[in-house]
Design an enzyme around this catalytic site. Structure first.
Site, PDB file in Angstrom:
ATOM      1  N   TYR A 146      45.131  40.130  45.699  1.00 29.51           N
ATOM      2  CA  TYR A 146      43.657  39.986  45.946  1.00 29.51           C
ATOM      3  C   TYR A 146      43.071  39.698  44.610  1.00 29.51           C
ATOM      4  CZ  TYR A 146      44.587  42.354  50.519  1.00 29.51           C
ATOM      5  OH  TYR A 146      45.232  42.523  51.673  1.00 29.51           O
ATOM      6  N   HIS A 155      40.117  38.327  51.599  1.00 31.44           N
ATOM      7  CA  HIS A 155      41.414  38.357  51.873  1.00 31.44           C
ATOM      8  C   HIS A 155      42.181  37.974  51.045  1.00 31.44           C
ATOM      9  CE1 HIS A 155      40.403  38.601  56.296  1.00 31.44           C
ATOM     10  NE2 HIS A 155      39.606  37.727  56.020  1.00 31.44           N
ATOM     11  N   LYS A 190      47.423  31.991  53.073  1.00 31.01           N
ATOM     12  CA  LYS A 190      47.854  32.317  51.854  1.00 31.01           C
ATOM     13  C   LYS A 190      48.807  31.607  51.123  1.00 31.01           C
ATOM     14  CE  LYS A 190      46.932  37.304  53.513  1.00 31.01           C
ATOM     15  NZ  LYS A 190      45.868  36.995  53.870  1.00 31.01           N
TER      16      LYS A 190
END
Length: 237
Positions: A146, A155, A190
């Site tokens: 993060y 996120h 991600k």
């Protein structure tokens, strides 16, 4: 999944204006206020938002506090904070563990001391570079990275899997596994990082060798290389 006790009954009673739940606030109220503050940054620092997170404003009695979700540290977080002398670990007899004792306790309990040392080296590497590092188990990875502010503000940007440097160039996992992991990361927005850690000699690796106790590794001897894995999307412009 939350580790705290469910609050649905109290929230239902409050919604029905039942006296048993009237006026009480719950953890979900904090989450709602945080989301509201993110949508309206101008009013993000109103007193109500700032003071909502205190125990007093939640109307939680001392007897009810243990049922709330506790702070949980991973072994890597505990070791890192202990290294910085920000955390002291005690046992049930109030014995305070030294850093070496804590390392031996956690490395031995992991049952994979060598792998533990590699992952801690990777954890230390990312923490010292300003990332907030959390467990990535729910996405099939070792860590989640993060940016500033941590999970409460955004996120994770990256999922990280840690591998030995000597496995680089070899098929450590099946292509099905890597494809599935890449697909999961893509779906949750991600990027996937494969972090290869070159460990020092076995004597200083922090593992258990020839029935010796686990020793704290010298992290300056570890070398780390990273590879960013992205899933090809033919529709991406």
């Amino acid at each position: 999944m939350s580790r705290s006790d469910p609050t649905w009954l109290g929230r239902y009673q409050r919604a029905m204006c039942d006296q048993a739940g009237n006026g009480q606030r719950f953890i979900e109220d904090i989450t709602a206020k945080r989301r509201e503050a993110r949508r309206d940054p101008v009013n993000a620092k109103t007193p109500d938002v700032l003071h909502l997170e205190t125990m007093r404003d939640l109307n939680i009695a001392t007897t009810d506090a243990p049922s709330m979700e506790p702070m949980q540290l991973s072994p890597f977080e505990a070791l890192f904070l202990n290294t910085l002398e920000c955390l002291k670990v005690r046992d049930s007899d109030h014995h305070i563990y030294s850093h070496t004792e804590l390392w031996q306790l956690l490395a031995v309990s992991s049952k994979q001391a060598d792998e533990f040392a590699l992952k801690y080296a990777a954890y230390f590497y990312y923490r010292t570079r300003g990332w907030t590092v959390k467990s990535g188990i729910k996405f099939g990875a070792d860590f989640l990275l993060y940016s500033k502010g941590g999970p409460s503000n955004s996120h994770a940007q990256y999922s990280v899997i840690v591998r030995r440097q000597d496995t680089r160039g070899t098929v450590d996992e099946s292509w099905q596994y890597m494809f599935a992991l890449s697909r999961v990361c893509s779906q949750v927005r991600k990027a996937l990082i494969v972090c290869y850690v070159d460990r020092p000699t076995a004597k200083n690796a922090g593992g258990i060798h020839e029935n010796e106790e686990a020793t704290v590794p010298d992290l300056t001897e570890f070398q780390i290389s990273e590879f960013l894995i992205e899933r090809f999307n033919p529709n991406r412009k």
